[in-house]
Design a protein around this motif. Structure first.
Motif, PDB file in Angstrom:
ATOM      1  N   VAL A  76       0.811  -1.214   0.000  1.00 59.12           N
ATOM      2  CA  VAL A  76       0.000   0.000   0.000  1.00 59.12           C
ATOM      3  C   VAL A  76       0.845   1.266   0.000  1.00 59.12           C
ATOM      4  O   VAL A  76       0.340   2.350  -0.320  1.00 59.12           O
ATOM      5  N   THR A  77       2.126   1.162   0.356  1.00 59.12           N
ATOM      6  CA  THR A  77       2.973   2.359   0.372  1.00 59.12           C
ATOM      7  C   THR A  77       3.547   2.687  -0.995  1.00 59.12           C
ATOM      8  O   THR A  77       4.155   3.749  -1.166  1.00 59.12           O
ATOM      9  N   ASP A  78       3.369   1.807  -1.969  1.00 55.85           N
ATOM     10  CA  ASP A  78       3.856   2.086  -3.321  1.00 55.85           C
ATOM     11  C   ASP A  78       3.063   3.265  -3.886  1.00 55.85           C
ATOM     12  O   ASP A  78       1.826   3.215  -3.959  1.00 55.85           O
ATOM     13  N   PRO A  79       3.730   4.345  -4.298  1.00 62.22           N
ATOM     14  CA  PRO A  79       3.008   5.537  -4.787  1.00 62.22           C
ATOM     15  C   PRO A  79       2.239   5.304  -6.081  1.00 62.22           C
ATOM     16  O   PRO A  79       1.480   6.179  -6.506  1.00 62.22           O
ATOM     17  N   ALA A  80       2.412   4.135  -6.709  1.00 52.84           N
ATOM     18  CA  ALA A  80       1.631   3.849  -7.913  1.00 52.84           C
ATOM     19  C   ALA A  80       0.146   3.702  -7.596  1.00 52.84           C
ATOM     20  O   ALA A  80      -0.702   3.900  -8.472  1.00 52.84           O
ATOM     21  N   TRP A  81      -0.184   3.352  -6.349  1.00 48.32           N
ATOM     22  CA  TRP A  81      -1.586   3.145  -5.972  1.00 48.32           C
ATOM     23  C   TRP A  81      -2.261   4.477  -5.670  1.00 48.32           C
ATOM     24  O   TRP A  81      -1.759   5.275  -4.882  1.00 48.32           O
ATOM     25  N   VAL A  82      -3.407   4.690  -6.286  1.00 47.87           N
ATOM     26  CA  VAL A  82      -4.207   5.900  -6.095  1.00 47.87           C
ATOM     27  C   VAL A  82      -5.416   5.521  -5.246  1.00 47.87           C
ATOM     28  O   VAL A  82      -6.105   4.539  -5.543  1.00 47.87           O
ATOM     29  N   GLY A  83      -5.695   6.303  -4.178  1.00 48.14           N
ATOM     30  CA  GLY A  83      -6.685   5.886  -3.193  1.00 48.14           C
ATOM     31  C   GLY A  83      -7.964   6.688  -3.190  1.00 48.14           C
ATOM     32  O   GLY A  83      -7.972   7.894  -3.463  1.00 48.14           O
ATOM     33  N   SER A  84      -9.060   5.999  -2.853  1.00 50.94           N
ATOM     34  CA  SER A  84     -10.370   6.635  -2.686  1.00 50.94           C
ATOM     35  C   SER A  84     -11.022   6.073  -1.428  1.00 50.94           C
ATOM     36  O   SER A  84     -11.144   4.853  -1.282  1.00 50.94           O
ATOM     37  N   THR A  85     -11.426   6.964  -0.529  1.00 54.20           N
ATOM     38  CA  THR A  85     -12.074   6.560   0.715  1.00 54.20           C
ATOM     39  C   THR A  85     -13.289   7.447   0.945  1.00 54.20           C
ATOM     40  O   THR A  85     -13.190   8.668   0.853  1.00 54.20           O
ATOM     41  N   LYS A  86     -14.415   6.835   1.236  1.00 54.96           N
ATOM     42  CA  LYS A  86     -15.660   7.535   1.553  1.00 54.96           C
ATOM     43  C   LYS A  86     -16.160   8.339   0.346  1.00 54.96           C
ATOM     44  O   LYS A  86     -15.517   8.433  -0.683  1.00 54.96           O
ATOM     45  N   GLY A  87     -17.345   8.914   0.536  1.00 55.36           N
ATOM     46  CA  GLY A  87     -17.910   9.755  -0.510  1.00 55.36           C
ATOM     47  C   GLY A  87     -18.696   8.979  -1.549  1.00 55.36           C
ATOM     48  O   GLY A  87     -19.093   7.836  -1.357  1.00 55.36           O
ATOM     49  N   ARG A  88     -18.906   9.627  -2.674  1.00 49.88           N
ATOM     50  CA  ARG A  88     -19.728   9.074  -3.745  1.00 49.88           C
ATOM     51  C   ARG A  88     -19.000   7.982  -4.523  1.00 49.88           C
ATOM     52  O   ARG A  88     -17.782   7.826  -4.425  1.00 49.88           O
TER      53      ARG A  88
END
Length: 556
Positions: A76-88
């Motif tokens: 999960v610390t690899d900057p290639a991963w783009v994250g989305s938490t909560k919201g629509r």
């Protein structure tokens, strides 16, 4: 000996060349008059895209990360991963720079639970368009990895024309469009991490490339599919403390009629009642897949007991008809089918052959387990209808049966199990109802498996989350062709935050258009009765607001 003269007329060389080219074009894609190799290309490589909502600040998209061809490590610390938490629900729209023949779309996600609180999406949708205002959904995929504890793992979600085709266009070899959209809902606590998306196909328009018909999203409207029910009240009559699941006519009357502060009916309210139970005296939940035959029989006997819940509903309906002007109206009733699950090896003997029904595929094989699960459901529904006919209710009309599980089972036979349940319901000429939760597995397959009427749960009332959840749930319901469930319980009377959440559902009805759709109402056990009979003006106001909503009034 000289050769015999040809009987076939001669033709110019260019016609022969055209014929040869045409024969090749049958097997090879055609791009603007040029034969090409049939190997799809990565159409999205290096292309720009937009997010419907910005990724998390601690896992940002630094620009074209999802189309750079670089996959992240299982970390999960690899900057290639783009994250989305909560919201629509997140929507990622890729502009291919021009219309292309699209043969595949896929997206790559990470899961690391519980150590990093990262889960793959349960469902991912894929859509194509010539204009970003006219989307055509070409496919949806549910996770095969499933949610669960374990080390970091990854999963590709994909649509491919070879496997799934283009909806309503048999034989299509590609979907033709310029824009591609990938959509996935986000968890309220876990992050969804994506590192790459890929669109494959051919430049230009190949033979067999079709422009998919744009989606026509819309809520499920009351009518034949809902057995004529517009507003369906959920009445829980299982085992509850203080006999709250044991209903009386006085308690049921405020659901069938709008009552004034003295309890007198002044107008109609809900036109349908779903009677369902969860907890049993043994402590087992009828929706869990662990309830055995004695638990099911206890619930059936309680529901149909002389002077019991259905008798009281029949009495309340008669009282409402007597109190209100106009022709009498039978109350439409939906009864529940508990969840047989796929785990029990000793459900009970439902056919009198002396052998307990084994519902476990590991024990008896998938086909036999499905057959035994269906046998249990047929035993249950036949018993319900027999008891219903024997009771002779004068004010009630049995119109449907409700499939109690709130998602399609995650096992490989989940869709087939649901399909068989729907078939059993239809064999009795009844309507199949279903109410999936917000993150329900394979909820988008509800019509495919044969269910008739579904109301989508926003689940906004039950935990703190982005207020946009109501709008988000409404959009998903429209895309699936479902109605909506309005959700609340008695805590709305005492907790200001929960009161506001209930009001958000009611205000959303006119704002997002579901007030005139098929609507189900979850109210805990008896919240609406408590609101109706409360002497506190603020609490009583909640009853009137719900009644106004049912009557079609805009709630502000």
């Amino acid at each position: 000996m000289p050769a015999a003269p040809s009987t076939r007329p001669s033709r110019p060389w260019w016609r022969a060349a055209v014929a040869l080219f045409a024969s090749l074009a049958v097997a090879l894609p055609l791009f603007g008059g040029t034969a090409q190799a049939a190997e799809p290309k990565d159409l999205s490589a290096g292309r720009s895209y937009t997010w419907s909502e910005a990724p998390d600040a601690d896992r940002p998209d630094r620009g074209r990360q999802l189309t750079d061809g670089a996959l992240g490590a299982l970390d999960v610390t690899d900057p290639a991963w783009v994250g989305s938490t909560k919201g629509r629900t997140r929507e990622i729209v890729v502009d291919l720079g021009g219309s292309k023949s699209i043969t595949g779309i896929r997206a790559h996600f990470l899961q690391d639970w519980p150590s990093a609180s990262v889960l793959v999406p349960l469902n991912v949708s894929f859509a194509v368009a010539d204009s970003p205002r006219r989307w055509a959904t070409v496919g949806r995929q549910a996770t095969e990895l499933l949610w669960g504890d374990g080390p970091a793992r990854d999963e590709w979600f994909a649509w491919g024309v070879g496997d799934e085709g283009v909806p309503d266009r048999p034989g299509a070899r590609a979907a033709y469009g310029r824009f591609v959209k990938i959509s996935f809902s986000v968890h309220t606590r876990a992050a969804q991490l994506i590192d790459e998306l890929e669109v494959t196909g051919f430049h230009g328009r190949i033979d067999g490339a079709v422009t998919p018909a744009p989606d026509r999203p819309g809520y499920l409207e009351p009518g034949r599919a809902t057995a004529g029910i517009r507003d369906l009240a959920l009445i829980y009559n299982g085992q509850y403390d203080n006999d709250r699941g044991n209903w009386t006519a006085d308690e049921l009357r405020p659901y069938l009629a709008r009552v004034d502060r003295d309890g007198r009916p002044v107008g109609r309210l809900f036109d349908g009642v779903l009677m369902l139970g969860l907890l049993t005296p043994s402590g087992v939940d009828l929706g869990s897949g662990w309830a055995r035959q004695p638990d099911w029989e206890w619930y059936r006997d309680k529901t149909f007991a002389p002077g019991g819940d259905l008798d009281q509903l029949d009495r309340a309906a008669g009282q409402v008809n007597a109190a209100l002007p106009g022709p009498d109206r039978k109350t439409k009733v939906v009864l529940a089918i508990p969840n047989p699950g796929g785990t029990l090896t000793d459900f009970g003997d439902v056919d009198g052959d002396g052998i307990t029904e084994n519902l476990n595929a590991d024990a008896v094989g998938r086909e036999q387990a499905l057959a035994n699960q269906e046998k249990v459901v047929r035993w249950w529904t036949a018993g319900l209808i027999e008891r219903w006919r024997a009771a002779g209710y004068e004010q009630l009309d049995l119109v449907g049966l409700y499939w109690l599980p709130e998602q399609i089972d995650v096992g490989p036979d989940g869709p087939e199990q649901a399909r068989r349940v729907a078939e059993v319901i239809h064999d009795h000429r009844l309507t199949a109802f279903w109410i999936p939760h917000f993150l329900a597995y394979k909820a988008f397959q509800w019509q495919e498996v044969g269910l008739d009427a579904a109301a989508f749960q926003p689940n906004y009332f039950f935990e703190e989350m982005d207020p946009a959840r109501i709008e988000d749930a409404a959009g998903i319901a429209r895309s699936y062709g479902m109605g909506i469930e309005v959700e609340f319980d008695e805590r709305a009377a005492t907790d200001p935050a929960l009161r506001e959440r209930l009001l958000a559902y009611l205000r959303g009805g006119s704002r997002y258009g579901y007030q005139d759709a098929f609507v189900a109402y979850y109210q805990g056990v008896d919240a609406l009765y408590r609101f109706a009979t409360s002497t506190d003006p603020k609490t009583r106001e909640l009853y009137d607001l719900v009644a106004d909503f049912v009557a079609g009034k805009k709630i502000r």
